[in-house]
Design a protein around this motif. Structure first.
Motif, PDB file in Angstrom:
ATOM      1  N   PHE B   5       0.853  -1.206  -0.118  1.00 32.88           N
ATOM      2  CA  PHE B   5       0.079   0.151   0.141  1.00 32.88           C
ATOM      3  C   PHE B   5       0.960   1.205   0.168  1.00 32.88           C
ATOM      4  O   PHE B   5       2.191   1.175   0.413  1.00 32.88           O
ATOM      5  N   LEU B   6       0.368   2.384  -0.680  1.00 33.94           N
ATOM      6  CA  LEU B   6       1.274   3.512  -0.611  1.00 33.94           C
ATOM      7  C   LEU B   6      -0.003   4.482  -0.333  1.00 33.94           C
ATOM      8  O   LEU B   6      -1.017   4.658  -1.279  1.00 33.94           O
ATOM      9  N   VAL B   7       0.241   5.507   0.314  1.00 32.01           N
ATOM     10  CA  VAL B   7      -0.475   6.703   0.434  1.00 32.01           C
ATOM     11  C   VAL B   7       0.138   8.025   0.134  1.00 32.01           C
ATOM     12  O   VAL B   7       1.346   8.365   0.668  1.00 32.01           O
ATOM     13  N   ASP B   8      -0.353   8.541  -0.783  1.00 33.57           N
ATOM     14  CA  ASP B   8       0.189  10.073  -1.161  1.00 33.57           C
ATOM     15  C   ASP B   8      -0.385  11.106  -0.223  1.00 33.57           C
ATOM     16  O   ASP B   8      -1.563  11.456  -0.660  1.00 33.57           O
ATOM     17  N   LEU B   9       0.400  11.379   0.576  1.00 38.86           N
ATOM     18  CA  LEU B   9      -0.112  12.402   1.659  1.00 38.86           C
ATOM     19  C   LEU B   9      -0.597  13.878   1.075  1.00 38.86           C
ATOM     20  O   LEU B   9      -0.966  14.847   1.640  1.00 38.86           O
ATOM     21  N   HIS B  10       0.392  14.033  -0.224  1.00 39.41           N
ATOM     22  CA  HIS B  10       0.018  15.227  -0.955  1.00 39.41           C
ATOM     23  C   HIS B  10      -1.396  15.469  -1.422  1.00 39.41           C
ATOM     24  O   HIS B  10      -1.844  16.431  -1.475  1.00 39.41           O
ATOM     25  N   LEU B  11      -1.897  14.169  -1.502  1.00 37.98           N
ATOM     26  CA  LEU B  11      -3.307  14.101  -2.120  1.00 37.98           C
ATOM     27  C   LEU B  11      -4.410  14.200  -1.003  1.00 37.98           C
ATOM     28  O   LEU B  11      -5.622  14.498  -1.362  1.00 37.98           O
ATOM     29  N   CYS B  12      -4.135  13.473  -0.058  1.00 33.18           N
ATOM     30  CA  CYS B  12      -5.050  13.195   0.820  1.00 33.18           C
ATOM     31  C   CYS B  12      -5.637  14.559   1.508  1.00 33.18           C
ATOM     32  O   CYS B  12      -4.838  15.282   1.966  1.00 33.18           O
ATOM     33  N   MET B  13      -6.933  14.614   1.678  1.00 32.67           N
ATOM     34  CA  MET B  13      -7.600  15.726   1.986  1.00 32.67           C
ATOM     35  C   MET B  13      -8.459  15.478   3.131  1.00 32.67           C
ATOM     36  O   MET B  13      -9.190  16.397   3.506  1.00 32.67           O
ATOM     37  N   GLY B  14      -8.289  14.475   3.892  1.00 33.82           N
ATOM     38  CA  GLY B  14      -8.821  14.029   5.115  1.00 33.82           C
ATOM     39  C   GLY B  14     -10.236  13.952   5.071  1.00 33.82           C
ATOM     40  O   GLY B  14     -10.955  14.138   6.138  1.00 33.82           O
ATOM     41  N   CYS B  15     -10.849  13.427   3.912  1.00 33.87           N
ATOM     42  CA  CYS B  15     -12.198  13.433   3.904  1.00 33.87           C
ATOM     43  C   CYS B  15     -12.994  12.094   4.615  1.00 33.87           C
ATOM     44  O   CYS B  15     -14.196  12.005   5.078  1.00 33.87           O
ATOM     45  N   LYS B  16     -11.824  11.365   5.059  1.00 33.03           N
ATOM     46  CA  LYS B  16     -12.396   9.966   5.879  1.00 33.03           C
ATOM     47  C   LYS B  16     -13.368   9.050   5.049  1.00 33.03           C
ATOM     48  O   LYS B  16     -13.646   8.007   5.804  1.00 33.03           O
ATOM     49  N   GLY B  17     -13.324   9.161   3.863  1.00 32.96           N
ATOM     50  CA  GLY B  17     -14.230   8.287   2.997  1.00 32.96           C
ATOM     51  C   GLY B  17     -13.678   6.981   3.104  1.00 32.96           C
ATOM     52  O   GLY B  17     -14.320   5.936   3.360  1.00 32.96           O
ATOM     53  N   CYS B  18     -12.334   6.703   3.105  1.00 32.64           N
ATOM     54  CA  CYS B  18     -11.658   5.354   3.380  1.00 32.64           C
ATOM     55  C   CYS B  18     -12.055   4.837   4.516  1.00 32.64           C
ATOM     56  O   CYS B  18     -12.290   3.566   4.777  1.00 32.64           O
ATOM     57  N   GLU B  19     -12.083   5.631   5.714  1.00 35.25           N
ATOM     58  CA  GLU B  19     -12.399   5.160   7.081  1.00 35.25           C
ATOM     59  C   GLU B  19     -13.861   4.709   7.027  1.00 35.25           C
ATOM     60  O   GLU B  19     -13.902   3.519   7.630  1.00 35.25           O
ATOM     61  N   ILE B  20     -14.583   5.277   6.471  1.00 32.56           N
ATOM     62  CA  ILE B  20     -16.191   4.717   6.421  1.00 32.56           C
ATOM     63  C   ILE B  20     -16.222   3.537   5.460  1.00 32.56           C
ATOM     64  O   ILE B  20     -17.131   2.719   5.913  1.00 32.56           O
ATOM     65  N   ALA B  21     -15.570   3.628   4.276  1.00 31.40           N
ATOM     66  CA  ALA B  21     -15.691   2.487   3.432  1.00 31.40           C
ATOM     67  C   ALA B  21     -14.980   1.118   4.213  1.00 31.40           C
ATOM     68  O   ALA B  21     -15.765   0.212   4.043  1.00 31.40           O
ATOM     69  N   CYS B  22     -14.163   1.468   4.970  1.00 23.72           N
ATOM     70  CA  CYS B  22     -13.605   0.086   5.517  1.00 23.72           C
ATOM     71  C   CYS B  22     -14.619  -0.411   6.721  1.00 23.72           C
ATOM     72  O   CYS B  22     -14.782  -1.395   6.889  1.00 23.72           O
ATOM     73  N   LYS B  23     -15.252   0.836   7.457  1.00 28.17           N
ATOM     74  CA  LYS B  23     -16.136   0.401   8.591  1.00 28.17           C
ATOM     75  C   LYS B  23     -17.292  -0.605   8.126  1.00 28.17           C
ATOM     76  O   LYS B  23     -17.582  -1.613   8.556  1.00 28.17           O
ATOM     77  N   VAL B  24     -17.908  -0.068   6.980  1.00 26.14           N
ATOM     78  CA  VAL B  24     -18.796  -0.520   6.074  1.00 26.14           C
ATOM     79  C   VAL B  24     -18.513  -2.027   5.511  1.00 26.14           C
ATOM     80  O   VAL B  24     -19.205  -3.299   5.936  1.00 26.14           O
ATOM     81  N   GLU B  25     -17.557  -1.956   4.943  1.00 28.64           N
ATOM     82  CA  GLU B  25     -17.054  -3.292   4.138  1.00 28.64           C
ATOM     83  C   GLU B  25     -16.789  -4.328   5.085  1.00 28.64           C
ATOM     84  O   GLU B  25     -17.028  -5.555   4.923  1.00 28.64           O
ATOM     85  N   ASN B  26     -16.148  -4.009   6.149  1.00 25.41           N
ATOM     86  CA  ASN B  26     -15.605  -5.129   7.069  1.00 25.41           C
ATOM     87  C   ASN B  26     -16.456  -5.226   8.345  1.00 25.41           C
ATOM     88  O   ASN B  26     -16.245  -5.921   9.416  1.00 25.41           O
ATOM     89  N   GLU B  27     -17.706  -4.421   8.394  1.00 22.97           N
ATOM     90  CA  GLU B  27     -18.572  -4.478   9.656  1.00 22.97           C
ATOM     91  C   GLU B  27     -17.806  -4.183  10.794  1.00 22.97           C
ATOM     92  O   GLU B  27     -17.729  -4.964  12.034  1.00 22.97           O
ATOM     93  N   VAL B  28     -16.824  -3.277  10.852  1.00 25.86           N
ATOM     94  CA  VAL B  28     -15.894  -2.786  12.167  1.00 25.86           C
ATOM     95  C   VAL B  28     -17.026  -2.275  13.337  1.00 25.86           C
ATOM     96  O   VAL B  28     -17.619  -1.423  12.783  1.00 25.86           O
ATOM     97  N   PRO B  29     -17.095  -2.833  14.293  1.00 21.48           N
ATOM     98  CA  PRO B  29     -17.948  -2.367  15.303  1.00 21.48           C
ATOM     99  C   PRO B  29     -17.605  -0.889  16.008  1.00 21.48           C
ATOM    100  O   PRO B  29     -16.377  -0.420  15.637  1.00 21.48           O
ATOM    101  N   LEU B  30     -18.691  -0.647  16.636  1.00 23.08           N
ATOM    102  CA  LEU B  30     -18.534   0.914  17.344  1.00 23.08           C
ATOM    103  C   LEU B  30     -17.221   0.918  18.035  1.00 23.08           C
ATOM    104  O   LEU B  30     -16.976  -0.126  18.697  1.00 23.08           O
ATOM    105  N   SER B  31     -16.706   2.143  17.960  1.00 25.22           N
ATOM    106  CA  SER B  31     -15.362   2.392  19.030  1.00 25.22           C
ATOM    107  C   SER B  31     -14.227   1.744  18.380  1.00 25.22           C
ATOM    108  O   SER B  31     -13.205   1.847  19.095  1.00 25.22           O
TER     109      SER B  31
END
Lengths: 299, 213
Positions: B5-31
């Protein structure tokens, strides 16, 4: 270096998730403390039977029982700390041999079997020769059983404070301290000379452990910025500074002084007080050292 | 194949879309989070700047979590992913203690260790990880590190000198890289955590966050 950077950048985490709290809690402290007593008693029984065979002979069974109680306490708290305790059997059916937890679990199990064997020879067969022969191998196994927790803490590579060489020495010193202290309290019929020699072991292991902890405190920060940050919790107004120093005084400084005092006055009562303080203080010392690296955010 | 994996921090704008997509895809529990985006503010007003750093499992080649796991619940897949078998995990939390990146947590529902698996189940079906798909600016680059023509290999080639990993001194050989990151983004000790600043530092949930309470 980080301190200078922080001062210059004023960098502050402004949005993040809640980080895990203490992952290995007081139950792990109980685990280490009880194991130190369980193996330490066997080390001391071996020493007494070699040095004072006549007067320590009647300690064979009682010492083995006390060792069994504390080793079971160690196993119980290990189990209680698991989030899935009913799956403990996985360690024996899916063992992963690079893990100190696996190796330790197998060795501790064998150690318990050997302790039961010793109890059998002592109580049922009343065969001291076989007891002593089995005890020799139990003492040999007791050494890695004492040390494996240091290997486990060392495998927790995220926590830089726990380095294998120092932790190994501390585990062994804790066993000698706890073993000698327990035996002073247990060996009521021992002569003053025998108890005094246990006092010397207690005093010397306290002194060496104290020197090691103070060395960590003074020279540890030279290792890495992570160690600096962790040790800040026990320095100055650090969150665990008071508890750290209480532990150091109760486990090491006071017992050292009391052992010296007991020798000058040939006082068994003072020696017993030193033993009790060492056992209580050891728990505090182990707990502080277990908790402080867990307070640091890893990411 | 060694996936990375590589994250280009120049591009990341902190939208947290990845965070939510991960939560939904993997059914990550609250907290709990397999992937999170940390915000760090730098400087004094009005000279301030905000940085965003997505943080997930580094899928190390020399993974301390795999080594310490007593039952091989954490194990390597052939494609380099450090996967977890939650049915086998005994919940000793050794992996939580061993991970230098704080990427592993105890799932409050299953009481077992859990972490990012690079969406191994999606990879097995020739799909990209959920966070890669969700990223609106393609800051997440995923692919085979052993294939010189893959996106990630070419990105690393093109950005030589600006590619970093977290805590290289730990010797874990992470399969997770950052471009455009500095000490502030990658070193947790380079920023303060002041009570009252972080939005989620006053959690009221009764669910454990991985430790004992």
């Amino acid at each position: 270096m980080v301190h200078e950077t922080l001062a210059a950048t004023h960098a502050v985490v402004t949005l993040d998730v809640g980080l895990p709290g203490i992952v290995w809690p007081w139950k792990v402290t109980m685990n280490m403390w009880a194991k130190s007593i369980g193996t330490g008693i066997i080390f001391m029984l071996f020493y007494l039977l070699k040095r004072y065979p006549k007067e320590s002979g009647n300690l064979r069974f009682s010492s083995t029982v006390v060792a069994l109680v504390f080793i079971h306490m160690f196993l119980l708290f290990t189990l209680a700390d698991l989030h899935q305790p009913l799956r403990m059997w996985h360690i024996f059916f899916y063992p992963h041999w690079t893990s100190a937890i696996t190796v330790g679990a197998w060795m501790a199990t064998l150690f318990v079997v050997m302790l039961f064997g010793m109890a059998y020879f002592s109580f049922v067969k009343k065969d001291n020769a076989k007891f002593d022969k089995l005890m020799f191998w139990t003492v040999i196994l007791g050494i890695p059983v004492t040390l494996y927790t240091a290997a486990l803490m060392s495998e927790a590579t995220a926590r830089e404070l726990w380095q294998m060489p120092t932790e190994s020495a501390q585990m062994m010193l804790a066993a000698l301290l706890a073993g000698s202290a327990s035996m002073i309290l247990l060996g009521k019929k021992l002569s003053y000379e025998a108890k005094s020699s246990l006092g010397v072991i207690l005093g010397l292991s306290a002194l060496t452990a104290f020197i090691l902890y103070q060395s960590e405190l003074i020279f540890g920060p030279m290792k890495s910025e992570e160690v600096i940050a962790v040790l800040a919790y026990v320095k100055g107004n650090g969150e665990y500074a008071t508890m750290f120093w209480i532990g150091q005084f109760v486990a090491y400084v006071l017992p050292m002084l009391l052992v010296a005092l007991s020798r000058s006055g040939r006082s068994e009562s003072i020696l017993k007080l030193a033993a009790i303080l060492a056992l209580v203080g050891l728990w505090v010392v182990k707990h502080v050292w277990l908790i402080i690296p867990q307070l640091l955010p890893m990411s | 194949m060694q996936l990375g994996f590589l994250v280009d921090l120049h591009l990341c704008m902190g939208c947290k879309g990845c965070e939510i997509a991960c939560k939904v895809e993997n059914e990550v529990p609250l907290s709990t989070w397999r992937l999170r985006v940390k915000y760090v503010d730098v400087g004094m007003f009005p000279e301030t700047k905000r940085t965003f750093t997505p943080l997930r499992c580094n899928h190390c080649e020399n993974a301390p979590c795999e080594r310490i796991c007593p039952v091989s619940a954490l194990h390597y897949l052939e494609n380099g992913i450090v996967n977890i078998d939650k049915e086998r995990c005994i919940g000793c939390a050794g992996c939580v203690m061993a991970c230098p990146y704080g990427a592993i947590y105890i799932d409050p529902e299953t009481q077992t260790a859990d972490k990012c698996t690079y969406c191994a189940h999606r990879i097995a079906s020739s799909m990209m990880p959920a966070c890669v798909v969700a990223c609106p600016v393609e800051a997440n680059i995923f692919g085979d590190l052993e294939d010189p023509t893959s996106n990630i290999s070419q990105y690393i080639q093109d950005n030589q000198g600006d590619v970093q990993v977290r805590k290289p001194e730990k010797g874990t050989d992470p399969h997770h890289f950052y471009v455009g990151g500095g000490n502030l983004q990658l070193n947790p000790l380079a920023s303060k955590r002041v009570e009252g600043y972080s939005l989620f530092n006053k959690l009221t949930t009764k669910m454990p966050l991985g430790g004992h309470h």
